[in-house]
Design a protein around this motif. Structure first.
Motif, PDB file in Angstrom:
ATOM      1  N   LEU A   1       0.821  -1.217   0.000  1.00 18.59           N
ATOM      2  CA  LEU A   1       0.000   0.000   0.000  1.00 18.59           C
ATOM      3  C   LEU A   1       0.854   1.265   0.000  1.00 18.59           C
ATOM      4  O   LEU A   1       0.528   2.243  -0.676  1.00 18.59           O
ATOM      5  CB  LEU A   1      -0.924   0.025   1.214  1.00 18.59           C
ATOM      6  CG  LEU A   1      -2.217  -0.752   1.114  1.00 18.59           C
ATOM      7  CD1 LEU A   1      -2.987  -0.663   2.429  1.00 18.59           C
ATOM      8  CD2 LEU A   1      -3.074  -0.259  -0.024  1.00 18.59           C
ATOM      9  N   SER A   2       1.927   1.247   0.770  1.00 19.80           N
ATOM     10  CA  SER A   2       2.808   2.423   0.803  1.00 19.80           C
ATOM     11  C   SER A   2       3.368   2.704  -0.584  1.00 19.80           C
ATOM     12  O   SER A   2       3.378   3.849  -1.034  1.00 19.80           O
ATOM     13  CB  SER A   2       3.949   2.216   1.794  1.00 19.80           C
ATOM     14  OG  SER A   2       3.466   2.219   3.110  1.00 19.80           O
ATOM     15  N   SER A   3       3.813   1.674  -1.248  1.00 23.25           N
ATOM     16  CA  SER A   3       4.361   1.847  -2.589  1.00 23.25           C
ATOM     17  C   SER A   3       3.321   2.434  -3.535  1.00 23.25           C
ATOM     18  O   SER A   3       3.601   3.362  -4.293  1.00 23.25           O
ATOM     19  CB  SER A   3       4.867   0.502  -3.110  1.00 23.25           C
ATOM     20  OG  SER A   3       5.342   0.627  -4.424  1.00 23.25           O
ATOM     21  N   ILE A   4       2.125   1.888  -3.470  1.00 26.64           N
ATOM     22  CA  ILE A   4       1.051   2.354  -4.356  1.00 26.64           C
ATOM     23  C   ILE A   4       0.660   3.791  -4.042  1.00 26.64           C
ATOM     24  O   ILE A   4       0.520   4.630  -4.942  1.00 26.64           O
ATOM     25  CB  ILE A   4      -0.172   1.421  -4.265  1.00 26.64           C
ATOM     26  CG1 ILE A   4       0.149   0.054  -4.878  1.00 26.64           C
ATOM     27  CG2 ILE A   4      -1.393   2.034  -4.938  1.00 26.64           C
ATOM     28  CD1 ILE A   4      -0.900  -1.013  -4.594  1.00 26.64           C
ATOM     29  N   LEU A   5       0.491   4.103  -2.754  1.00 20.96           N
ATOM     30  CA  LEU A   5      -0.008   5.423  -2.368  1.00 20.96           C
ATOM     31  C   LEU A   5       1.076   6.509  -2.371  1.00 20.96           C
ATOM     32  O   LEU A   5       0.783   7.663  -2.651  1.00 20.96           O
ATOM     33  CB  LEU A   5      -0.684   5.349  -1.002  1.00 20.96           C
ATOM     34  CG  LEU A   5      -1.949   4.485  -0.964  1.00 20.96           C
ATOM     35  CD1 LEU A   5      -2.456   4.331   0.461  1.00 20.96           C
ATOM     36  CD2 LEU A   5      -3.031   5.066  -1.862  1.00 20.96           C
ATOM     37  N   ILE A   6       2.296   6.144  -2.058  1.00 21.89           N
ATOM     38  CA  ILE A   6       3.372   7.148  -2.074  1.00 21.89           C
ATOM     39  C   ILE A   6       3.699   7.558  -3.505  1.00 21.89           C
ATOM     40  O   ILE A   6       3.770   8.750  -3.813  1.00 21.89           O
ATOM     41  CB  ILE A   6       4.633   6.610  -1.367  1.00 21.89           C
ATOM     42  CG1 ILE A   6       4.393   6.492   0.129  1.00 21.89           C
ATOM     43  CG2 ILE A   6       5.836   7.525  -1.634  1.00 21.89           C
ATOM     44  CD1 ILE A   6       5.504   5.779   0.884  1.00 21.89           C
ATOM     45  N   PHE A   7       3.886   6.570  -4.370  1.00 23.47           N
ATOM     46  CA  PHE A   7       4.343   6.862  -5.730  1.00 23.47           C
ATOM     47  C   PHE A   7       3.217   6.948  -6.752  1.00 23.47           C
ATOM     48  O   PHE A   7       3.440   7.367  -7.883  1.00 23.47           O
ATOM     49  CB  PHE A   7       5.368   5.810  -6.163  1.00 23.47           C
ATOM     50  CG  PHE A   7       6.557   5.757  -5.264  1.00 23.47           C
ATOM     51  CD1 PHE A   7       7.456   6.816  -5.199  1.00 23.47           C
ATOM     52  CD2 PHE A   7       6.780   4.661  -4.449  1.00 23.47           C
ATOM     53  CE1 PHE A   7       8.556   6.777  -4.359  1.00 23.47           C
ATOM     54  CE2 PHE A   7       7.874   4.611  -3.600  1.00 23.47           C
ATOM     55  CZ  PHE A   7       8.756   5.669  -3.562  1.00 23.47           C
ATOM     56  N   GLY A   8       2.029   6.521  -6.384  1.00 25.30           N
ATOM     57  CA  GLY A   8       0.907   6.541  -7.320  1.00 25.30           C
ATOM     58  C   GLY A   8       0.975   5.348  -8.260  1.00 25.30           C
ATOM     59  O   GLY A   8       1.997   5.111  -8.887  1.00 25.30           O
TER      60      GLY A   8
ATOM     61  N   PHE B   1      -1.877   2.289 -10.444  1.00 27.23           N
ATOM     62  CA  PHE B   1      -3.232   1.823 -10.737  1.00 27.23           C
ATOM     63  C   PHE B   1      -4.222   2.987 -10.857  1.00 27.23           C
ATOM     64  O   PHE B   1      -5.363   2.900 -10.408  1.00 27.23           O
ATOM     65  CB  PHE B   1      -3.715   0.826  -9.677  1.00 27.23           C
ATOM     66  CG  PHE B   1      -2.799  -0.343  -9.493  1.00 27.23           C
ATOM     67  CD1 PHE B   1      -2.651  -1.298 -10.482  1.00 27.23           C
ATOM     68  CD2 PHE B   1      -2.051  -0.480  -8.320  1.00 27.23           C
ATOM     69  CE1 PHE B   1      -1.799  -2.368 -10.321  1.00 27.23           C
ATOM     70  CE2 PHE B   1      -1.200  -1.554  -8.151  1.00 27.23           C
ATOM     71  CZ  PHE B   1      -1.076  -2.499  -9.151  1.00 27.23           C
ATOM     72  N   GLY B   2      -3.767   4.084 -11.401  1.00 30.04           N
ATOM     73  CA  GLY B   2      -4.629   5.238 -11.596  1.00 30.04           C
ATOM     74  C   GLY B   2      -4.761   6.144 -10.387  1.00 30.04           C
ATOM     75  O   GLY B   2      -5.432   7.179 -10.457  1.00 30.04           O
ATOM     76  N   LEU B   3      -4.151   5.769  -9.277  1.00 30.15           N
ATOM     77  CA  LEU B   3      -4.193   6.613  -8.074  1.00 30.15           C
ATOM     78  C   LEU B   3      -3.111   7.684  -8.166  1.00 30.15           C
ATOM     79  O   LEU B   3      -2.024   7.435  -8.682  1.00 30.15           O
ATOM     80  CB  LEU B   3      -3.982   5.770  -6.811  1.00 30.15           C
ATOM     81  CG  LEU B   3      -5.069   4.749  -6.509  1.00 30.15           C
ATOM     82  CD1 LEU B   3      -4.649   3.840  -5.362  1.00 30.15           C
ATOM     83  CD2 LEU B   3      -6.370   5.458  -6.175  1.00 30.15           C
ATOM     84  N   PRO B   4      -3.383   8.859  -7.629  1.00 33.51           N
ATOM     85  CA  PRO B   4      -2.375   9.923  -7.693  1.00 33.51           C
ATOM     86  C   PRO B   4      -1.220   9.666  -6.729  1.00 33.51           C
ATOM     87  O   PRO B   4      -1.354   8.915  -5.758  1.00 33.51           O
ATOM     88  CB  PRO B   4      -3.154  11.173  -7.262  1.00 33.51           C
ATOM     89  CG  PRO B   4      -4.231  10.651  -6.386  1.00 33.51           C
ATOM     90  CD  PRO B   4      -4.609   9.307  -6.964  1.00 33.51           C
ATOM     91  N   ARG B   5      -0.100  10.296  -6.992  1.00 31.36           N
ATOM     92  CA  ARG B   5       1.060  10.244  -6.105  1.00 31.36           C
ATOM     93  C   ARG B   5       0.731  11.082  -4.872  1.00 31.36           C
ATOM     94  O   ARG B   5       0.447  12.267  -4.972  1.00 31.36           O
ATOM     95  CB  ARG B   5       2.279  10.821  -6.822  1.00 31.36           C
ATOM     96  CG  ARG B   5       3.510  10.845  -5.980  1.00 31.36           C
ATOM     97  CD  ARG B   5       4.607  11.702  -6.633  1.00 31.36           C
ATOM     98  NE  ARG B   5       5.763  11.802  -5.810  1.00 31.36           N
ATOM     99  CZ  ARG B   5       5.882  12.576  -4.732  1.00 31.36           C
ATOM    100  NH1 ARG B   5       4.870  13.332  -4.349  1.00 31.36           N
ATOM    101  NH2 ARG B   5       6.989  12.601  -4.027  1.00 31.36           N
ATOM    102  N   LEU B   6       0.746  10.450  -3.684  1.00 29.13           N
ATOM    103  CA  LEU B   6       0.389  11.154  -2.464  1.00 29.13           C
ATOM    104  C   LEU B   6       1.588  11.458  -1.564  1.00 29.13           C
ATOM    105  O   LEU B   6       1.456  12.166  -0.576  1.00 29.13           O
ATOM    106  CB  LEU B   6      -0.655  10.356  -1.673  1.00 29.13           C
ATOM    107  CG  LEU B   6      -1.994  10.142  -2.368  1.00 29.13           C
ATOM    108  CD1 LEU B   6      -2.897   9.259  -1.521  1.00 29.13           C
ATOM    109  CD2 LEU B   6      -2.662  11.476  -2.648  1.00 29.13           C
ATOM    110  N   GLY B   7       2.733  10.892  -1.877  1.00 26.51           N
ATOM    111  CA  GLY B   7       3.931  11.159  -1.094  1.00 26.51           C
ATOM    112  C   GLY B   7       3.775  10.734   0.357  1.00 26.51           C
ATOM    113  O   GLY B   7       3.253   9.667   0.666  1.00 26.51           O
TER     114      GLY B   7
END
Length: 172
Positions: A132-139, A141-147
Motif C-alpha cells: 500500500l505504501s508503494s502504491i499510495l506514495i508513488f501513485g 493503478f490510476g491513483l495519484p502520487r500522495l507522497g
C-alpha cells in the motif's frame, strides 16, 4: 520534503504511540495471571476493559497528532515541511485507535500463549503496508502520487485492518 516529513512525523507519532502503548502492554501480566489462575471470566473482562482503555488513550493521543500547529514551531522544522507534517500527522492520527486496540488483542493472545496468531497478522500487515505504501506514495493503478500523506494513509488502513482481523479472530 516528503522524506523529511515522514522522518519528523514518524518520530512524533512513535513518541505518542509508544507512550500510550506502555499502558496497554500492562494487560499482558494481568491477563497472564488470570490465565494461570484459570479465571477465564476475568480474562474476558480485562480484555474488554483493555479495549476501552486503548480507545480512551487514543482519544488523548489524537489531540497532539491532529493539531500539530499548536506545538510544531518548537521543533523548528523547515517552512516547506511544516504544512506537509501537519497533514501527515492529521491522517496518521486516525490510525492510533486501531493500533492501540490491536495491542490489546496482542496482549491477550501473548498472555494466553497464543502468539502465533498475532505474529501472523503482523507479518501479513507488514506485507500489506509495503504494498500500500508503494502504491499510495508513488501513485499506481490510476491513483495519484500522495507522497508522505500516502504513507500515513497506508498506515491507517493497515492498523485498522489488523484490529478488525484480530477482533474477528477473537470473536471466533
Amino acid at each position: 520534503v516528503d522524506l523529511a516529513t515522514v522522518g519528523l512525523g514518524l518520530s512524533v507519532y512513535s513518541t505518542v504511540f509508544v507512550g500510550l502503548m506502555g499502558a496497554v502492554t500492562a494487560l499482558n501480566p494481568i491477563i497472564a495471571q488470570h490465565y494461570g489462575a484459570r479465571r477465564h471470566a476475568a480474562i474476558g473482562a480485562t480484555y474488554v476493559q483493555g479495549l476501552w482503555m486503548a480507545l480512551m488513550l487514543s482519544a488523548v493521543g489524537i489531540v497532539p497528532l491532529a493539531f500539530p500547529r499548536l506545538w510544531l514551531g518548537w521543533l523548528h522544522a523547515p517552512a516547506e515541511v511544516e504544512p506537509l507534517v501537519t497533514r501527515y500527522l492529521a491522517v496518521l492520527s486516525l490510525a492510533l485507535p486501531g493500533a492501540l486496540m490491536f495491542r490489546a488483542i496482542y496482549a491477550l493472545n501473548t498472555a494466553v500463549s497464543r502468539p502465533r496468531v498475532v505474529m501472523a497478522l503482523q507479518v501479513g500487515g507488514l506485507g500489506l503496508k509495503v504494498l500500500l505504501s508503494s502504491i499510495l506514495i508513488f501513485g499506481a493503478f490510476g491513483l495519484p502520487r500522495l507522497g508522505a500523506v500516502g504513507a500515513a494513509l497506508a498506515s491507517v488502513v493497515v492498523f485498522w485492518l489488523l484490529f478488525l482481523a484480530g477482533l474477528a479472530y477473537m470473536r471466533r
